[in-house]
Design an enzyme around this catalytic site. Structure first.
Site, PDB file in Angstrom:
ATOM      1  N   HIS A 103      -2.118 -11.510   1.748  1.00 52.91           N
ATOM      2  CA  HIS A 103      -1.897 -11.123   3.139  1.00 52.91           C
ATOM      3  C   HIS A 103      -3.075 -11.467   4.055  1.00 52.91           C
ATOM      4  O   HIS A 103      -3.479 -10.672   4.902  1.00 52.91           O
ATOM      5  CB  HIS A 103      -1.584  -9.626   3.228  1.00 52.91           C
ATOM      6  N   HIS A 174       4.784  -5.722   7.925  1.00 47.68           N
ATOM      7  CA  HIS A 174       4.896  -5.073   6.617  1.00 47.68           C
ATOM      8  C   HIS A 174       5.429  -3.641   6.740  1.00 47.68           C
ATOM      9  O   HIS A 174       4.900  -2.723   6.089  1.00 47.68           O
ATOM     10  CB  HIS A 174       3.554  -5.095   5.892  1.00 47.68           C
ATOM     11  N   GLU A 306       9.992  -8.430   4.029  1.00 49.18           N
ATOM     12  CA  GLU A 306       9.006  -9.207   4.778  1.00 49.18           C
ATOM     13  C   GLU A 306       9.501 -10.637   4.985  1.00 49.18           C
ATOM     14  O   GLU A 306       9.669 -11.390   4.030  1.00 49.18           O
ATOM     15  CB  GLU A 306       7.681  -9.220   4.008  1.00 49.18           C
TER      16      GLU A 306
END
Length: 343
Positions: A103, A174, A306
């Site tokens: 991420h 998220h 996501e």
């Protein structure tokens, strides 16, 4: 509701934005991480249901590693060995999950204060400038995102970015959904995914095989079923303690990429996206995350959907999706819409 507390790590106050529509739906956001904090949906019987997991105070978001509601970038999901290659040159990224990058790195976009460009009752636009070398990524990146709350209870997120050197870009939100107002195990939700293939991964979440057909596997959500029905029924799930896999979406603009129903069947979420893939995460490591209405969340108390490129895409140009490398002459654009409808 989010309780007030101390200032953010940079010493300035948190900036909270509240959007409302004519149906009485309320969505709340924070400039730190351009974070989606809350989605409160009127149920038609005088009650209001919270659809998102979240923390009690802004500073609680700094005490969790689940990326609750945060904007994720420069690159969502994992990049194997925190390494890129461009024109034969190796580029080392900042690792934050063992040897890999997750991420966007340890100081990714989830951990930054975003500038509010403009806001109204129905939308807010954020901007972030990411300098050359940020978390190891090449080039200066300028990114904006707009949250907009529509009258039909759709929360849309529109992303846009430019770079001055070639760089892989994949932005996502998220959010974790529990359509039963965070009561109970979210694996009791029913899910339908418009995807014929998923990507197997190893125990570190790194792709370790080619795309695989969902037919005949526990990953077949083409017809709606609960996540609990086939949970941990095969080695691909067991490797990561549940669902934490990307699905390559069928390119069918008329159908939602995903539809999720609460366990009681009274609230429905439809997800539409221009992104090529959707990561399904069943909250396998949520245990201990600070919670809004009680001390901590349990594992599997929320589900993340996501929208993004497939994980480790910069190192897999052979995958059947658009190129994830953004070029200086191009503009990255992606939009995902979440529609919450009482049933």
């Amino acid at each position: 509701m989010l309780k007030p507390d101390s200032h953010a790590p940079d010493g300035a106050a948190w900036r909270i934005t509240v959007l409302r529509n004519g149906n009485g739906m309320v969505a709340t956001f924070m400039d730190w991480g351009a974070t989606w904090l809350s989605a409160r949906v009127p149920m038609g019987d005088g009650t209001v249901r919270e659809a998102l997991l979240g923390c009690a105070t802004p500073s609680d978001y700094l005490q969790q590693s689940a990326y609750l509601g945060a904007t994720v970038g420069r690159y969502a999901n994992r990049i194997a060995n925190a390494r890129l290659e461009l024109n034969g040159e190796a580029i080392a990224l900042s690792a934050n999950q063992g040897p890999h990058q997750l991420h966007g790195g340890p100081d990714g976009f989830h951990n930054r204060r975003w500038q509010i460009v403009c806001q109204s009752d129905s939308e807010v636009e954020y901007r972030l400038d990411s300098p050359d070398g940020d978390q190891g990524f090449p080039g200066t990146l300028l990114v904006s995102l707009r949250y907009r709350l529509e009258e039909d209870n759709t929360l849309s997120i529109a992303y846009q970015a430019t770079v001055d050197r070639a760089c892989p870009v994949s932005l996502t939100n998220h959010a974790y959904f529990n359509l039963d107002a965070d009561h109970g195990d979210a694996r009791q939700h029913r899910l339908q995914l418009n995807a014929d293939r998923y990507l197997p991964v190893d125990s570190e979440g790194i792709p370790n095989a080619a795309l695989k057909a969902v037919a005949g596997t526990s990953f077949d959500f083409r017809a709606a079923k609960t996540l609990a029905e086939d949970f941990l029924q095969d080695a691909d799930q067991q490797a990561v303690k549940g669902y934490d896999h990307a699905f390559l979406l069928n390119q069918d603009d008329a159908r939602p990429a995903a539809t999720l129903w609460s366990a009681d069947g009274r609230l429905q979420l439809e997800v539409f996206t221009t992104a090529p893939a959707l990561q399904l995460y069943s909250g396998n490591y949520l245990a201990g995350t600070p919670a809004r209405e009680h001390d901590v969340y349990a594992a599997h108390q929320g589900i993340a959907l996501e929208s993004e490129f497939l994980p480790d895409s910069p190192n897999h140009p052979e995958w059947p999706q658009p190129d994830c490398w953004l070029q200086p002459a191009e503009t990255y654009q992606s939009e995902t819409r979440y529609r919450l409808t009482p049933v």
